[in-house]
Design an enzyme around this catalytic site. Structure first.
Site, mmCIF file in Angstrom:
data_model
loop_
_atom_site.group_PDB
_atom_site.id
_atom_site.type_symbol
_atom_site.label_atom_id
_atom_site.label_comp_id
_atom_site.label_asym_id
_atom_site.label_seq_id
_atom_site.Cartn_x
_atom_site.Cartn_y
_atom_site.Cartn_z
ATOM 1 N N SER A 184 31.708 42.605 63.267
ATOM 2 C CA SER A 184 31.788 43.252 61.951
ATOM 3 C C SER A 184 31.074 42.452 60.882
ATOM 4 C CB SER A 184 33.268 43.377 61.568
ATOM 5 O OG SER A 184 33.393 43.644 60.190
ATOM 6 N N GLU A 204 32.277 41.979 58.195
ATOM 7 C CA GLU A 204 33.327 41.173 57.542
ATOM 8 C C GLU A 204 33.235 39.702 57.954
ATOM 9 O OE1 GLU A 204 36.124 41.780 55.282
ATOM 10 O OE2 GLU A 204 34.639 43.286 54.784
ATOM 11 N N TYR A 242 41.409 39.273 59.362
ATOM 12 C CA TYR A 242 40.613 40.189 60.192
ATOM 13 C C TYR A 242 39.221 39.598 60.458
ATOM 14 C CZ TYR A 242 37.610 44.161 61.310
ATOM 15 O OH TYR A 242 36.682 44.987 61.900
HETATM 16 N N1 GDD Z 1 40.868 50.359 51.631
HETATM 17 C C1 GDD Z 1 40.716 50.301 50.284
HETATM 18 N N2 GDD Z 1 41.566 50.984 49.482
HETATM 19 N N3 GDD Z 1 39.698 49.547 49.804
HETATM 20 C C2 GDD Z 1 39.547 49.514 48.446
HETATM 21 C C3 GDD Z 1 40.391 50.207 47.571
HETATM 22 C C4 GDD Z 1 41.454 50.982 48.122
HETATM 23 O O1 GDD Z 1 42.228 51.608 47.415
HETATM 24 N N4 GDD Z 1 39.952 49.981 46.317
HETATM 25 C C5 GDD Z 1 38.894 49.179 46.383
HETATM 26 N N5 GDD Z 1 38.633 48.887 47.679
HETATM 27 C C6 GDD Z 1 37.550 48.019 48.156
HETATM 28 C C7 GDD Z 1 38.023 46.895 49.088
HETATM 29 O O2 GDD Z 1 38.579 45.815 48.337
HETATM 30 C C8 GDD Z 1 36.696 46.558 49.767
HETATM 31 O O3 GDD Z 1 35.954 45.679 48.971
HETATM 32 C C9 GDD Z 1 35.954 47.903 49.824
HETATM 33 O O4 GDD Z 1 36.665 48.780 48.932
HETATM 34 C C10 GDD Z 1 35.905 48.525 51.207
HETATM 35 O O5 GDD Z 1 37.197 48.542 51.749
HETATM 36 P P1 GDD Z 1 37.521 49.363 53.124
HETATM 37 O O6 GDD Z 1 37.060 50.748 53.003
HETATM 38 O O7 GDD Z 1 38.966 49.115 53.425
HETATM 39 O O8 GDD Z 1 36.571 48.689 54.218
HETATM 40 P P2 GDD Z 1 36.230 47.147 54.518
HETATM 41 O O9 GDD Z 1 34.850 46.889 54.008
HETATM 42 O O10 GDD Z 1 37.302 46.244 54.053
HETATM 43 O O11 GDD Z 1 36.247 47.088 56.114
HETATM 44 C C11 GDD Z 1 35.700 48.145 56.906
HETATM 45 O O12 GDD Z 1 34.365 47.867 57.272
HETATM 46 C C12 GDD Z 1 34.202 46.739 58.129
HETATM 47 C C13 GDD Z 1 32.716 46.609 58.458
HETATM 48 O O13 GDD Z 1 32.139 45.748 57.547
HETATM 49 C C14 GDD Z 1 36.612 48.297 58.127
HETATM 50 O O14 GDD Z 1 36.223 49.450 58.856
HETATM 51 C C15 GDD Z 1 36.502 47.108 59.042
HETATM 52 O O15 GDD Z 1 37.265 47.327 60.240
HETATM 53 C C16 GDD Z 1 35.019 46.908 59.406
HETATM 54 O O16 GDD Z 1 34.881 45.791 60.248
#
Ligand code: GDD
Length: 306
Positions: free
Chosen positions: A74, A76, A97
């Site tokens: 990822s 991440e 994670y």
């Molecule tokens: N989930 C979520 N919910 N994220 C939020 C929110 C909210 O209400 N508000 C702001 N965010 C911001 C998070 O702080 C983060 O910076 C960004 O939105 C994306 O969050 P997510 O959609 O939860 O995805 P992620 O980037 O943390 O992780 C996803 O992508 C990765 C690949 O880079 C996941 O699918 C991981 O499993 C994956 O590895």
């Protein structure tokens, strides 16, 4: 297709499964994959997202099956590393994670080097679609847009609006995963669009596309702000492009339209339709996720899983 039950926390069962099935290719996507949840369940995340990978690799090694292995690494893992990130960028994870995924990355490399396994890492940046879980920010937003239009919701509560992500269209990333395992030799690849946008930009595009002003509906809730954040992800997928011939065809604005259209359709609203048009003209018959979703649901229902 047959669904076998398995558990990434149980190595004997994984070894038996692999020995009995003798797969040609294994795509290891199993994980506790929510970054925020990993702060609440760090030990479980380490066990499933981290150690689960060595359980699978060891099962392949011990059973002697010549299966190719794909590890869902990822972006991440890059965490605080400066963009653009590529295969040579040092990892700096910012969550339990991310740290667990770094372990999985290196144990995959180690089994390749130690035992000659055809084991590869796809370091995928955020990949989204109408199938995205509702607690990830993109789907949370597009679903809220549809629900607000349908009168089922008034406000959307989110966290940090300033984080930047490289958001692409998930089916294209699955194609790349397959390409990685068809290559002559095993290797590791960064996969993303090279385009990066803030969460706020995602809000502006989604609400704007549906004719709404996001500022009237969105509020910040500190409960969604992470203890440590990944501020800026942007992929350099030059290696995947050169060695695998892979290039994304859906850009950020198009992705938003595809997802908003789908969430509106799911609530029996009439969507603007640009997303559907983009899919039809870009992919034609290759791309029939809407049909295949409803067919899968019908098939599952007829087997009693509905
Ligand atoms: N989930 C979520 N919910 N994220 C939020 C929110 C909210 O209400 N508000 C702001 N965010 C911001 C998070 O702080 C983060 O910076 C960004 O939105 C994306 O969050 P997510 O959609 O939860 O995805 P992620 O980037 O943390 O992780 C996803 O992508 C990765 C690949 O880079 C996941 O699918 C991981 O499993 C994956 O590895």
């Amino acid at each position: 297709m047959f669904l076998h039950y398995g558990d990434l926390s149980t190595s004997d069962q994984l070894t038996n499964l692999i020995y009995n099935i003798k797969p040609d290719e294994i795509y290891h996507l199993g994980s506790q994959s929510h970054v925020m949840v990993s702060f609440d369940t760090p030990e479980y995340t380490a066990d499933i997202t981290g150690v689960g990978t060595v359980r699978l690799l060891e099962a392949i090694h011990r059973s002697g099956i010549k299966a190719k292995f794909y590890q869902a690494s990822s972006s991440e893992m890059f965490g605080a590393a400066s963009p653009p990130q590529d295969e040579n960028t040092p990892f700096y994870p910012r969550s339990p994670y991310g740290a667990a995924k770094v372990y999985s990355y290196w144990i995959t490399v180690n089994y390749r080097e130690a035992y000659g396994l055809f084991a590869c890492n796809g370091i995928l940046f955020n990949h989204e679609s109408p199938r995205r879980g509702e607690t990830f920010v993109t789907r949370k937003i597009t679903r809220a847009v549809a629900r607000i239009l349908a009168g089922q919701q008034k406000k959307l509560y989110v966290g940090n609006l300033h984080a930047r992500r490289d958001w692409g269209y998930a089916p294209e990333y699955v194609d790349c995963m397959w390409r990685i395992l068809q290559h002559d030799s095993p290797s590791d690849y960064v996969v993303g669009t090279g385009e990066s946008h803030t969460v706020e930009e995602f809000l502006i595009e989604s609400f704007g596309y549906a004719g709404l002003d996001w500022k009237e509906h969105v509020e910040i809730d500190p409960r969604y702000v992470r203890p440590t954040e990944v501020d800026f992800l942007m992929a350099n997928s030059g290696k995947a492009s050169k060695e695998l011939g892979w290039a994304p065809r859906i850009c950020f604005r198009e992705l938003v339209r595809i997802m908003v259209d789908a969430d509106m359709e799911a609530l029996s609203l009439t969507p603007p339709g640009e997303g559907t048009r983009i899919l039809n003209c870009r992919f034609g018959k290759w791309h029939q996720w809407a049909n295949s979703v409803s067919q899968n649901i019908k098939a599952a229902a007829s087997r009693g899983f509905g």
